[in-house]
Design a protein around this motif. Structure first.
Motif, PDB file in Angstrom:
ATOM      1  N   LEU A  49       0.835  -1.198   0.000  1.00 51.46           N
ATOM      2  CA  LEU A  49       0.000   0.000   0.000  1.00 51.46           C
ATOM      3  C   LEU A  49       0.873   1.253   0.000  1.00 51.46           C
ATOM      4  O   LEU A  49       0.545   2.249  -0.662  1.00 51.46           O
ATOM      5  CB  LEU A  49      -0.924  -0.009   1.221  1.00 51.46           C
ATOM      6  CG  LEU A  49      -1.888   1.172   1.382  1.00 51.46           C
ATOM      7  CD1 LEU A  49      -2.776   1.337   0.143  1.00 51.46           C
ATOM      8  CD2 LEU A  49      -2.746   0.999   2.639  1.00 51.46           C
ATOM      9  N   SER A  50       1.985   1.212   0.722  1.00 48.07           N
ATOM     10  CA  SER A  50       2.886   2.365   0.755  1.00 48.07           C
ATOM     11  C   SER A  50       3.464   2.659  -0.624  1.00 48.07           C
ATOM     12  O   SER A  50       3.668   3.829  -0.990  1.00 48.07           O
ATOM     13  CB  SER A  50       4.020   2.139   1.768  1.00 48.07           C
ATOM     14  OG  SER A  50       4.983   1.228   1.277  1.00 48.07           O
ATOM     15  N   LYS A  51       3.735   1.621  -1.395  1.00 49.49           N
ATOM     16  CA  LYS A  51       4.254   1.808  -2.752  1.00 49.49           C
ATOM     17  C   LYS A  51       3.201   2.478  -3.638  1.00 49.49           C
ATOM     18  O   LYS A  51       3.502   3.378  -4.441  1.00 49.49           O
ATOM     19  CB  LYS A  51       4.664   0.462  -3.341  1.00 49.49           C
ATOM     20  CG  LYS A  51       5.941  -0.126  -2.738  1.00 49.49           C
ATOM     21  CD  LYS A  51       7.146   0.737  -3.072  1.00 49.49           C
ATOM     22  CE  LYS A  51       8.451   0.095  -2.635  1.00 49.49           C
ATOM     23  NZ  LYS A  51       9.626   0.960  -2.941  1.00 49.49           N
ATOM     24  N   PHE A  52       1.956   2.028  -3.494  1.00 50.20           N
ATOM     25  CA  PHE A  52       0.866   2.637  -4.262  1.00 50.20           C
ATOM     26  C   PHE A  52       0.679   4.101  -3.874  1.00 50.20           C
ATOM     27  O   PHE A  52       0.546   4.985  -4.730  1.00 50.20           O
ATOM     28  CB  PHE A  52      -0.430   1.858  -4.023  1.00 50.20           C
ATOM     29  CG  PHE A  52      -1.665   2.576  -4.476  1.00 50.20           C
ATOM     30  CD1 PHE A  52      -1.982   2.668  -5.831  1.00 50.20           C
ATOM     31  CD2 PHE A  52      -2.509   3.179  -3.557  1.00 50.20           C
ATOM     32  CE1 PHE A  52      -3.117   3.344  -6.253  1.00 50.20           C
ATOM     33  CE2 PHE A  52      -3.647   3.864  -3.968  1.00 50.20           C
ATOM     34  CZ  PHE A  52      -3.954   3.946  -5.330  1.00 50.20           C
ATOM     35  N   LEU A  53       0.677   4.378  -2.556  1.00 51.06           N
ATOM     36  CA  LEU A  53       0.466   5.738  -2.081  1.00 51.06           C
ATOM     37  C   LEU A  53       1.641   6.649  -2.450  1.00 51.06           C
ATOM     38  O   LEU A  53       1.458   7.848  -2.691  1.00 51.06           O
ATOM     39  CB  LEU A  53       0.250   5.742  -0.568  1.00 51.06           C
ATOM     40  CG  LEU A  53      -1.060   5.116  -0.101  1.00 51.06           C
ATOM     41  CD1 LEU A  53      -1.116   5.054   1.432  1.00 51.06           C
ATOM     42  CD2 LEU A  53      -2.257   5.878  -0.639  1.00 51.06           C
ATOM     43  N   GLU A  54       2.831   6.078  -2.509  1.00 51.90           N
ATOM     44  CA  GLU A  54       3.992   6.868  -2.933  1.00 51.90           C
ATOM     45  C   GLU A  54       3.789   7.392  -4.357  1.00 51.90           C
ATOM     46  O   GLU A  54       4.027   8.576  -4.645  1.00 51.90           O
ATOM     47  CB  GLU A  54       5.252   6.012  -2.852  1.00 51.90           C
ATOM     48  CG  GLU A  54       6.528   6.763  -3.230  1.00 51.90           C
ATOM     49  CD  GLU A  54       7.770   5.891  -3.170  1.00 51.90           C
ATOM     50  OE1 GLU A  54       8.857   6.393  -3.532  1.00 51.90           O
ATOM     51  OE2 GLU A  54       7.666   4.707  -2.772  1.00 51.90           O
ATOM     52  N   LYS A  55       3.327   6.533  -5.249  1.00 54.20           N
ATOM     53  CA  LYS A  55       3.067   6.955  -6.633  1.00 54.20           C
ATOM     54  C   LYS A  55       1.906   7.948  -6.681  1.00 54.20           C
ATOM     55  O   LYS A  55       1.939   8.917  -7.446  1.00 54.20           O
ATOM     56  CB  LYS A  55       2.748   5.726  -7.490  1.00 54.20           C
ATOM     57  CG  LYS A  55       3.935   4.797  -7.697  1.00 54.20           C
ATOM     58  CD  LYS A  55       3.547   3.603  -8.565  1.00 54.20           C
ATOM     59  CE  LYS A  55       4.737   2.662  -8.759  1.00 54.20           C
ATOM     60  NZ  LYS A  55       4.367   1.472  -9.583  1.00 54.20           N
ATOM     61  N   PHE A  56       0.900   7.701  -5.857  1.00 50.03           N
ATOM     62  CA  PHE A  56      -0.272   8.586  -5.797  1.00 50.03           C
ATOM     63  C   PHE A  56       0.138   9.997  -5.369  1.00 50.03           C
ATOM     64  O   PHE A  56      -0.245  10.997  -5.989  1.00 50.03           O
ATOM     65  CB  PHE A  56      -1.280   7.975  -4.812  1.00 50.03           C
ATOM     66  CG  PHE A  56      -2.515   8.796  -4.583  1.00 50.03           C
ATOM     67  CD1 PHE A  56      -3.493   8.912  -5.566  1.00 50.03           C
ATOM     68  CD2 PHE A  56      -2.727   9.434  -3.361  1.00 50.03           C
ATOM     69  CE1 PHE A  56      -4.649   9.660  -5.351  1.00 50.03           C
ATOM     70  CE2 PHE A  56      -3.875  10.181  -3.135  1.00 50.03           C
ATOM     71  CZ  PHE A  56      -4.834  10.294  -4.135  1.00 50.03           C
ATOM     72  N   LEU A  57       0.928  10.094  -4.311  1.00 47.69           N
ATOM     73  CA  LEU A  57       1.377  11.390  -3.800  1.00 47.69           C
ATOM     74  C   LEU A  57       2.310  12.089  -4.781  1.00 47.69           C
ATOM     75  O   LEU A  57       2.249  13.314  -4.951  1.00 47.69           O
ATOM     76  CB  LEU A  57       2.098  11.197  -2.458  1.00 47.69           C
ATOM     77  CG  LEU A  57       1.249  10.697  -1.293  1.00 47.69           C
ATOM     78  CD1 LEU A  57       2.135  10.343  -0.108  1.00 47.69           C
ATOM     79  CD2 LEU A  57       0.213  11.728  -0.879  1.00 47.69           C
TER      80      LEU A  57
END
Length: 444
Positions: free
Chosen positions: A186-194
């Motif tokens: 999830l952190s990897k996904f949110l990193e791209k999102f941010l």
């Protein structure tokens, strides 16, 4: 080991024990996941946990075809539980102070992971289904992580220490591993999102759930300022905020940079944490919602619910407090004719099923319509009360602001707010007699 004080002390003893064995870091995917494991252990014994609904919220917020907030400066992560409607206008009691910091705020609602514009009126998107897919993948991959010898060793050391100290944290190794995998992906996904949004700052109400941990890790990778805004009671015995021992000067990537607290007492548990590291800081910013509330005109019709011939008693319930098994029922049955009973369900309890349950529970007593009190803004309901009863809700702060006396009726409340109990504005009762004494001013 059931109340927060015992849980917090158990965690502290576990950390001291592990440190004495030379084991202070627990790496998975190249990151020290101890804050995650620590919290999982604690919340395995705390039944009231923040969670994401399985379906998109059917709340009153409107869906609107609208472009994403252009170049949002701030991502504000909050929850519908904190939204308050007064005269068709919506407020966020936790994040109310942030509306003036920028007109480029993007809001993420943890209730259903919907994205909202800065006015918390319109839904403009959602990341729910992408996150659900990530969670499913994590559950599938979790068993494979046990093939890694170092991961097995880390968990074995923790569970052996737990057993040696006779700590009854109830969470399986598989569940710990699946949460670790989920938070990492999830952190990897949110990193791209941010990164795509080019957000500069993050403000979140809950840092210690799966989403909060993943968001903090993503923010750390991108070097974004990450602020945790206090949303409720925050004592030194709250496992998320107190009794930290396993931490060095570099701090943790899973924790916010800044903890914004309402007052000095709310920061006590965090003081030890910030003394041990230069990565995390505490700020005393006040409870800005109370300041905002001063300027709001309340609905005059609420005053009709007050009975001037009786004591108006507001009970704010909570999901993990079973009032039906408490001494409060005995107190109410004995004193019902003297009391105008106002029962308010927690936002997470509001459902037709629960309304019926509590109506039946209090059927032998006279009470104001539960739905009306539960759906009215808390401060409106408090404004007509003479006394306020709660297990361990931070609603004691709102009550104190209005000059309403609060009585804590559960040991968890005593543990959370012990520093606030003064016997006048905030008191504690653990049986019918002590409650009668406080409400009816009976001399001992």
């Amino acid at each position: 080991m059931r109340n927060n004080k015992e849980i917090s002390e158990g965690l502290s003893n576990l950390e001291i024990f592990l440190d004495s064995k030379g084991q202070s870091k627990f790496y998975f995917f190249g990151e020290d996941f101890w804050p995650v494991i620590r919290t999982l252990f604690a919340f395995s014994l705390i039944s009231s946990k923040q969670s994401i609904n399985n379906e998109e919220s059917q709340s009153h917020f409107k869906k609107k075809t609208k472009m994403m907030v252009k170049k949002p400066e701030n991502l504000i992560v909050t929850h519908s539980n904190y939204f308050i409607e007064i005269d068709n206008k919506y407020y966020d009691r936790v994040m109310s102070s942030l509306s003036n910091i920028s007109n480029r705020n993007l809001i993420l609602n943890l209730e259903d992971l919907s994205l909202m514009d800065g006015s918390i009126t319109y839904k403009i998107g959602s990341i729910l289904y992408k996150v659900k897919i990530l969670k499913a993948i994590s559950m599938i991959l979790a068993p494979l992580l046990f093939l890694n010898p170092s991961y097995q060793k880390n968990l074995r050391l923790i569970y052996e220490a737990k057993k040696e100290l006779n700590l009854d944290f109830k969470i399986s190794r598989f569940k710990v591993m699946s949460r670790i995998a989920y938070i990492f992906f999830l952190s990897k996904f949110l990193e791209k999102f941010l990164k795509r949004l080019k957000v500069k700052k993050i403000y979140q109400a809950i840092y210690y759930d799966n989403f909060g941990f993943a968001l903090s890790l993503a923010a750390d990778r991108l070097k974004l300022l990450n602020v945790c805004m206090q949303h409720g009671g925050q004592s030194q015995h709250n496992p998320a905020f107190g009794n930290w021992n396993l931490i060095d000067k570099d701090g943790y990537k899973f924790l916010p940079n800044i903890f914004s607290c309402w007052d000095e007492k709310s920061s006590i548990g965090l003081r030890k944490l910030v003394k041990l590291t230069n990565k995390h800081k505490v700020q005393i910013d006040g409870y800005k919602w109370l300041t905002t509330f001063k300027s709001i005109k309340l609905n005059d019709s609420v005053s009709s619910l007050r009975n001037e011939n009786k004591i108006n008693l507001l009970i704010t319930l909570q999901p993990s407090f079973q009032v039906e098994n408490s001494f409060v029922i005995d107190f109410l049955e004995k004193n019902n004719k003297k009391i105008n009973l106002l029962i308010r369900l927690h936002p997470r309890q509001i459902s037709l099923k629960n309304f019926e349950f509590y109506k039946n529970l209090f059927s032998k007593m006279e009470f104001v319509d539960i739905e009306t009190i539960s759906k009215n803004p808390l401060l409106e309901s408090l404004s007509i009360a003479d006394f306020h009863l709660t297990a361990f809700s931070s609603s004691i702060f709102e009550a104190n602001f209005l000059g309403i006396k609060s009585i804590l009726i559960d040991n968890r409340g005593k543990n959370y707010f012990n520093d606030y109990i003064d016997g006048h504005n905030i008191s504690f009762a653990d049986n019918t007699k002590s409650l009668e004494k406080l409400i009816f001013q009976i001399d001992s």
